[in-house]
Design an enzyme around this catalytic site. Structure first.
Site, PDB file in Angstrom:
ATOM      1  N   THR A  23       0.534  -0.975   0.172  1.00  0.00           N
ATOM      2  CA  THR A  23      -0.211   0.037  -0.386  1.00  0.00           C
ATOM      3  C   THR A  23       1.052   1.500  -0.049  1.00  0.00           C
ATOM      4  O   THR A  23       0.702   2.426  -0.457  1.00  0.00           O
ATOM      5  CB  THR A  23      -1.180  -0.063   1.085  1.00  0.00           C
ATOM      6  OG1 THR A  23      -1.536  -1.114   0.901  1.00  0.00           O
ATOM      7  CG2 THR A  23      -1.558   0.917   1.498  1.00  0.00           C
ATOM      8  N   SER A  66       0.931  -6.642  -1.950  1.00  0.00           N
ATOM      9  CA  SER A  66       1.394  -8.214  -0.137  1.00  0.00           C
ATOM     10  C   SER A  66       0.959  -9.768  -0.769  1.00  0.00           C
ATOM     11  O   SER A  66       1.549 -10.484  -0.153  1.00  0.00           O
ATOM     12  CB  SER A  66       1.843  -8.127   0.815  1.00  0.00           C
ATOM     13  OG  SER A  66       0.589  -7.384   1.443  1.00  0.00           O
ATOM     14  N   THR A  97       0.569  -4.403   3.796  1.00  0.00           N
ATOM     15  CA  THR A  97       0.477  -5.256   5.498  1.00  0.00           C
ATOM     16  C   THR A  97      -0.158  -5.971   5.778  1.00  0.00           C
ATOM     17  O   THR A  97       0.218  -6.265   6.800  1.00  0.00           O
ATOM     18  CB  THR A  97      -0.430  -3.858   6.310  1.00  0.00           C
ATOM     19  OG1 THR A  97      -1.474  -4.040   5.526  1.00  0.00           O
ATOM     20  CG2 THR A  97       0.110  -2.069   5.896  1.00  0.00           C
ATOM     21  N   ASP A  98      -1.069  -6.549   4.788  1.00  0.00           N
ATOM     22  CA  ASP A  98      -1.887  -7.903   4.694  1.00  0.00           C
ATOM     23  C   ASP A  98      -0.799  -9.066   5.158  1.00  0.00           C
ATOM     24  O   ASP A  98      -0.640  -9.815   6.068  1.00  0.00           O
ATOM     25  CB  ASP A  98      -2.323  -8.349   3.734  1.00  0.00           C
ATOM     26  CG  ASP A  98      -3.782  -7.364   3.401  1.00  0.00           C
ATOM     27  OD1 ASP A  98      -3.634  -7.186   4.233  1.00  0.00           O
ATOM     28  OD2 ASP A  98      -4.133  -7.100   2.288  1.00  0.00           O
TER      29      ASP A  98
END
Length: 181
Positions: A23, A66, A97-98
């Site tokens: 992101t 990710s 972030t995932d």
């Protein structure tokens, strides 16, 4: 304590910044009418900061969301961290972030005793979007590299968390420690 902190504030503190996408790196593609990992913008934001005595080397390793990062991609990230650890005082990895916690755990498993700080960071809102948390997170990651002992960490929203035992809290939209068994 002051002497210990000043050790890392010498001239030309070298940081390798490994960019993997996520992101933080998303930009808007007007032809497709969606956000994607096509352009690199993070260096523009970092160069706008005042970072005397800090030398940052940008490594465009991959440009992936990710959720698209595979086991072989994680192996590539680990290999690059090992290579960059030889010539730098710290490594920062920008990551989506995932699955950031999965990559952090893989790094911890493969590098249980790193010689330098290795910091993973990213953002919940792309750098190119108003009210992004990316600038805060990357700036804090740079400072954390100068203060932390060797280890694998995530730096997000004013918090430093060492691996293992880090997870994304989707309700709070940040990273937290898990209860380790």
């Amino acid at each position: 304590m002051t002497d210990e902190l000043n050790v890392n504030f010498r001239k030309n503190f070298r940081i390798a910044l490994i960019m993997t996408g996520g992101t933080i790196a998303k930009t808007y593609d007007p032809q497709a009418a969606r956000m994607c990992n096509a352009d690199i913008t993070i260096d523009t934001y970092i160069r706008a900061q005042r970072l005397p005595g800090t030398e940052i080397r940008y490594i465009d390793l991959m440009r992936k969301d990710s959720l698209e990062i595979s086991a072989s991609d994680r192996d590539l990230i680990i290999e690059r961290v090992l290579a960059e650890s030889r010539d730098n005082d710290a490594v920062i990895i920008t990551h989506g972030t995932d699955t950031l916690a999965h990559t952090g755990e893989a790094l911890y498993q493969c590098l249980p005793a790193p010689l330098i700080p290795v910091v993973l960071t990213g953002s919940m809102i792309p750098l190119v979007v108003q009210h992004t948390d990316g600038i805060q997170n990357i700036t804090e990651a740079i400072l954390a590299c100068k203060l932390l002992p060797a280890g694998i960490y995530t730096v997000f929203h004013g918090t430093v968390l060492p691996f293992p035992g880090v997870m994304k809290d989707r309700e709070q939209m940040t990273f937290v420690r898990t209860e380790l068994a």
